[in-house]
Design a protein around this motif. Structure first.
Motif, PDB file in Angstrom:
ATOM      1  N   SER A 195       0.076  -1.633  -8.680  1.00 10.29           N
ATOM      2  CA  SER A 195      -1.233  -0.718  -8.297  1.00 10.29           C
ATOM      3  C   SER A 195      -1.113   0.582  -8.975  1.00 10.29           C
ATOM      4  O   SER A 195      -2.172   1.225  -8.911  1.00 10.29           O
ATOM      5  CB  SER A 195      -1.093  -0.654  -6.854  1.00 10.29           C
ATOM      6  N   SER A 196       0.034   1.077  -9.610  1.00 15.20           N
ATOM      7  CA  SER A 196       0.129   2.319 -10.155  1.00 15.20           C
ATOM      8  C   SER A 196      -0.644   2.330 -11.571  1.00 15.20           C
ATOM      9  O   SER A 196      -0.565   1.345 -12.145  1.00 15.20           O
ATOM     10  CB  SER A 196       1.466   2.436 -10.477  1.00 15.20           C
ATOM     11  N   LEU A 227      18.348   4.322  -2.823  1.00 12.48           N
ATOM     12  CA  LEU A 227      17.394   4.229  -3.760  1.00 12.48           C
ATOM     13  C   LEU A 227      16.035   4.745  -2.976  1.00 12.48           C
ATOM     14  O   LEU A 227      15.709   4.236  -2.016  1.00 12.48           O
ATOM     15  CB  LEU A 227      17.030   2.998  -4.218  1.00 12.48           C
ATOM     16  N   ILE A 228      15.164   5.853  -3.258  1.00 14.69           N
ATOM     17  CA  ILE A 228      14.107   6.082  -2.919  1.00 14.69           C
ATOM     18  C   ILE A 228      12.735   6.074  -3.557  1.00 14.69           C
ATOM     19  O   ILE A 228      13.191   6.505  -4.813  1.00 14.69           O
ATOM     20  CB  ILE A 228      14.409   7.691  -2.265  1.00 14.69           C
ATOM     21  N   TYR A 229      11.868   5.496  -3.218  1.00  9.81           N
ATOM     22  CA  TYR A 229      10.449   5.357  -4.013  1.00  9.81           C
ATOM     23  C   TYR A 229       9.448   5.800  -3.052  1.00  9.81           C
ATOM     24  O   TYR A 229       9.380   5.948  -1.939  1.00  9.81           O
ATOM     25  CB  TYR A 229      10.377   3.779  -4.474  1.00  9.81           C
ATOM     26  N   GLU A 230       8.399   6.083  -3.861  1.00  5.79           N
ATOM     27  CA  GLU A 230       7.117   6.526  -3.053  1.00  5.79           C
ATOM     28  C   GLU A 230       6.171   5.128  -2.527  1.00  5.79           C
ATOM     29  O   GLU A 230       5.990   4.655  -3.707  1.00  5.79           O
ATOM     30  CB  GLU A 230       6.559   7.747  -3.547  1.00  5.79           C
ATOM     31  N   ASP A 231       5.753   5.204  -1.686  1.00  6.75           N
ATOM     32  CA  ASP A 231       4.967   3.990  -1.333  1.00  6.75           C
ATOM     33  C   ASP A 231       3.484   4.337  -1.788  1.00  6.75           C
ATOM     34  O   ASP A 231       3.263   5.511  -2.379  1.00  6.75           O
ATOM     35  CB  ASP A 231       4.814   3.509   0.152  1.00  6.75           C
ATOM     36  N   TYR A 244       9.162  -6.699  -2.490  1.00  4.08           N
ATOM     37  CA  TYR A 244       7.805  -7.185  -2.964  1.00  4.08           C
ATOM     38  C   TYR A 244       6.880  -5.929  -2.710  1.00  4.08           C
ATOM     39  O   TYR A 244       5.770  -5.821  -3.334  1.00  4.08           O
ATOM     40  CB  TYR A 244       7.352  -8.165  -2.006  1.00  4.08           C
ATOM     41  N   ASP A 245       7.138  -4.993  -1.627  1.00  6.00           N
ATOM     42  CA  ASP A 245       6.175  -3.931  -1.546  1.00  6.00           C
ATOM     43  C   ASP A 245       6.417  -3.047  -2.685  1.00  6.00           C
ATOM     44  O   ASP A 245       5.609  -2.508  -3.368  1.00  6.00           O
ATOM     45  CB  ASP A 245       6.725  -3.190  -0.154  1.00  6.00           C
ATOM     46  N   LEU A 246       7.562  -2.836  -3.275  1.00  3.99           N
ATOM     47  CA  LEU A 246       7.777  -2.068  -4.542  1.00  3.99           C
ATOM     48  C   LEU A 246       7.099  -2.863  -5.667  1.00  3.99           C
ATOM     49  O   LEU A 246       6.503  -1.955  -6.641  1.00  3.99           O
ATOM     50  CB  LEU A 246       9.314  -1.884  -4.747  1.00  3.99           C
ATOM     51  N   LEU A 247       7.008  -3.915  -5.785  1.00  2.00           N
ATOM     52  CA  LEU A 247       6.224  -4.708  -6.876  1.00  2.00           C
ATOM     53  C   LEU A 247       4.744  -4.365  -6.752  1.00  2.00           C
ATOM     54  O   LEU A 247       4.133  -3.963  -7.748  1.00  2.00           O
ATOM     55  CB  LEU A 247       6.553  -6.032  -6.885  1.00  2.00           C
TER      56      LEU A 247
END
Length: 134
Positions: A99-100, A73-77, A91-94
């Protein structure tokens, strides 16, 4: 695909503190799987009060979508850099989702074999450049 149960949103930087302005708002991620002949997108709600359960539900949904043994699973920070999602990064993803400006973050589901092949190709290219003296 499935989704986790509703919960009060918590701050990702401090998971024990409530965010009063976001009560009853669920952080959303969009699971995206692009296959050779089709593409799937599904909204997935994160349970901010139980990110461990959200991780397992998200991973299970991604594996069903990938139709392969194992997936990444890949997401952008927050800076736009691709990150591999794992349980410790929830927690970083949340935080990124909260913040999005859209209130949602896209997660790309890739079959593990796809990722291994891409890494091998990158290694081969780096070796070629080293041999050329670049």
């Amino acid at each position: 695909f499935g989704s986790s149960s509703s919960a009060t949103k918590r701050s990702a930087r401090n998971p024990n503190s409530s965010n009063p302005s976001a009560r009853n708002t669920m952080p959303i991620v969009i699971l995206e799987r692009c296959g050779p002949t089709s593409s799937q997108e599904v909204a997935f709600e994160l349970n901010a009060s139980d990110l461990s359960s959200s991780w397992f539900a998200l991973k299970r949904a991604a594996e069903e979508a990938s139709e392969a043994e194992g997936c990444s699973l890949i997401y952008e920070d927050e800076d736009g850099y691709p990150c591999k999602l794992n349980e410790s990064a929830m927690y970083d993803l949340l935080w990124v989702v909260e913040s999005s400006p859209r209130g949602a973050v896209r997660i790309t589901v890739r079959a593990e074999l796809e990722c291994q092949e891409a890494a091998a190709a990158l290694d081969d290219a780096a070796q070629m450049l080293l041999k050329m003296g670049c």
